[in-house]
Design a protein around this motif. Structure first.
Motif, mmCIF file in Angstrom:
data_model
loop_
_atom_site.group_PDB
_atom_site.id
_atom_site.type_symbol
_atom_site.label_atom_id
_atom_site.label_comp_id
_atom_site.label_asym_id
_atom_site.label_seq_id
_atom_site.Cartn_x
_atom_site.Cartn_y
_atom_site.Cartn_z
ATOM 1 N N MET A 1 -35.213 -28.533 -38.231
ATOM 2 C CA MET A 1 -35.040 -29.688 -39.095
ATOM 3 C C MET A 1 -33.596 -30.166 -38.953
ATOM 4 S SD MET A 1 -35.860 -30.015 -43.159
ATOM 5 C CE MET A 1 -37.614 -30.230 -42.960
ATOM 6 N N THR A 2 -33.432 -31.446 -38.702
ATOM 7 C CA THR A 2 -32.096 -32.011 -38.531
ATOM 8 C C THR A 2 -31.535 -32.451 -39.876
ATOM 9 O OG1 THR A 2 -32.883 -34.270 -38.221
ATOM 10 C CG2 THR A 2 -32.766 -32.871 -36.245
ATOM 11 N N SER A 3 -30.247 -32.771 -39.877
ATOM 12 C CA SER A 3 -29.620 -33.227 -41.115
ATOM 13 C C SER A 3 -30.213 -34.564 -41.565
ATOM 14 C CB SER A 3 -28.108 -33.333 -40.940
ATOM 15 O OG SER A 3 -27.780 -34.268 -39.943
ATOM 16 N N ASP A 4 -30.586 -35.418 -40.599
ATOM 17 C CA ASP A 4 -31.215 -36.687 -40.970
ATOM 18 C C ASP A 4 -32.572 -36.485 -41.626
ATOM 19 O OD1 ASP A 4 -29.100 -38.190 -40.090
ATOM 20 O OD2 ASP A 4 -30.009 -38.697 -38.153
ATOM 21 N N SER A 5 -33.389 -35.615 -41.055
ATOM 22 C CA SER A 5 -34.698 -35.368 -41.654
ATOM 23 C C SER A 5 -34.559 -34.650 -43.000
ATOM 24 C CB SER A 5 -35.603 -34.579 -40.714
ATOM 25 O OG SER A 5 -35.057 -33.329 -40.407
ATOM 26 N N LEU A 6 -33.541 -33.824 -43.126
ATOM 27 C CA LEU A 6 -33.283 -33.150 -44.396
ATOM 28 C C LEU A 6 -32.862 -34.161 -45.465
ATOM 29 C CD1 LEU A 6 -33.172 -30.440 -45.821
ATOM 30 C CD2 LEU A 6 -30.860 -30.144 -44.948
ATOM 31 N N ARG A 8 -33.635 -37.328 -45.456
ATOM 32 C CA ARG A 8 -34.828 -38.125 -45.723
ATOM 33 C C ARG A 8 -35.760 -37.376 -46.669
ATOM 34 N NH1 ARG A 8 -36.308 -38.645 -40.789
ATOM 35 N NH2 ARG A 8 -34.793 -40.272 -40.360
ATOM 36 N N LEU A 9 -35.944 -36.089 -46.437
ATOM 37 C CA LEU A 9 -36.795 -35.268 -47.305
ATOM 38 C C LEU A 9 -36.260 -35.273 -48.739
ATOM 39 C CD1 LEU A 9 -39.098 -33.087 -47.591
ATOM 40 C CD2 LEU A 9 -37.283 -31.412 -47.214
ATOM 41 N N GLY A 56 -36.524 -27.069 -47.808
ATOM 42 C CA GLY A 56 -36.039 -27.845 -46.666
ATOM 43 C C GLY A 56 -34.648 -27.412 -46.241
ATOM 44 N N ARG A 59 -34.886 -23.980 -44.598
ATOM 45 C CA ARG A 59 -35.472 -24.077 -43.257
ATOM 46 C C ARG A 59 -34.480 -24.678 -42.262
ATOM 47 N NH1 ARG A 59 -39.834 -27.883 -40.922
ATOM 48 N NH2 ARG A 59 -40.432 -26.722 -39.073
ATOM 49 N N ALA A 60 -33.693 -25.640 -42.713
ATOM 50 C CA ALA A 60 -32.758 -26.327 -41.813
ATOM 51 C C ALA A 60 -31.593 -25.439 -41.412
ATOM 52 C CB ALA A 60 -32.240 -27.595 -42.476
ATOM 53 N N GLU A 64 -26.915 -27.483 -40.736
ATOM 54 C CA GLU A 64 -27.600 -28.754 -40.981
ATOM 55 C C GLU A 64 -27.540 -29.129 -42.464
ATOM 56 O OE1 GLU A 64 -28.753 -30.920 -38.756
ATOM 57 O OE2 GLU A 64 -28.090 -29.572 -37.173
#
Length: 133
Positions: A1-6, A8-9, A56, A59-60, A64
């Motif tokens: 999981m990237t920082s951007d997806s994190l 966004r989550l 999240g 997991r990241a 991240e």
């Protein structure tokens, strides 16, 4: 999981919890009942959002997670805090007026103001952080 997806989550989870709080408040005001739906729903939605965000971040990983909580996040969170604070403060005279005109009962005002206070931070946070991801 990237920082951007994190990011966004986090934005989606907080926005969903804020939307549920806003819907609860609107339903309470429109129905005239302090519990238009189960009063557990707003609290549970916040708890679920916290669990989703925590999982999240776990997991990241640490690096991240630190990137997702950088200076831009701090600026946006502080801006959302200011919006939430002033919105909550302005609710007191507004609901005071509603109560004085007997448009709402104190039970409905209490339920609506409680959930609107949460929504007044969560929704602006979601909008501010969601538009940059």
């Amino acid at each position: 999981m990237t920082s951007d997806s994190l990011s966004r989550l986090r934005s989606i989870a907080m926005g969903a919890a804020g939307s549920i709080c806003l819907i609860y408040a609107v339903l309470a005001i429109l129905s005239g009942a302090p519990d238009p739906i189960s009063p557990w729903i707003p609290g549970v939605s916040g708890f679920v959002a916290a669990i989703i965000i925590t999982l999240g971040f776990r997991r990241a990983g640490r690096s991240e997670g630190l990137r997702a909580s950088d200076e831009l996040y701090q600026v946006q969170a502080n801006r959302a805090h200011r919006i939430g604070y002033w919105s909550a403060i302005l609710m007191y005279p507004l609901f005071g007026f509603f109560l004085s005109q007997e448009w709402v009962t104190w039970q409905v005002a209490f339920a609506a103001m409680g959930t609107l206070t949460a929504a007044s931070y969560l929704i602006p946070f979601s909008i501010l952080t969601g538009r940059d991801v």
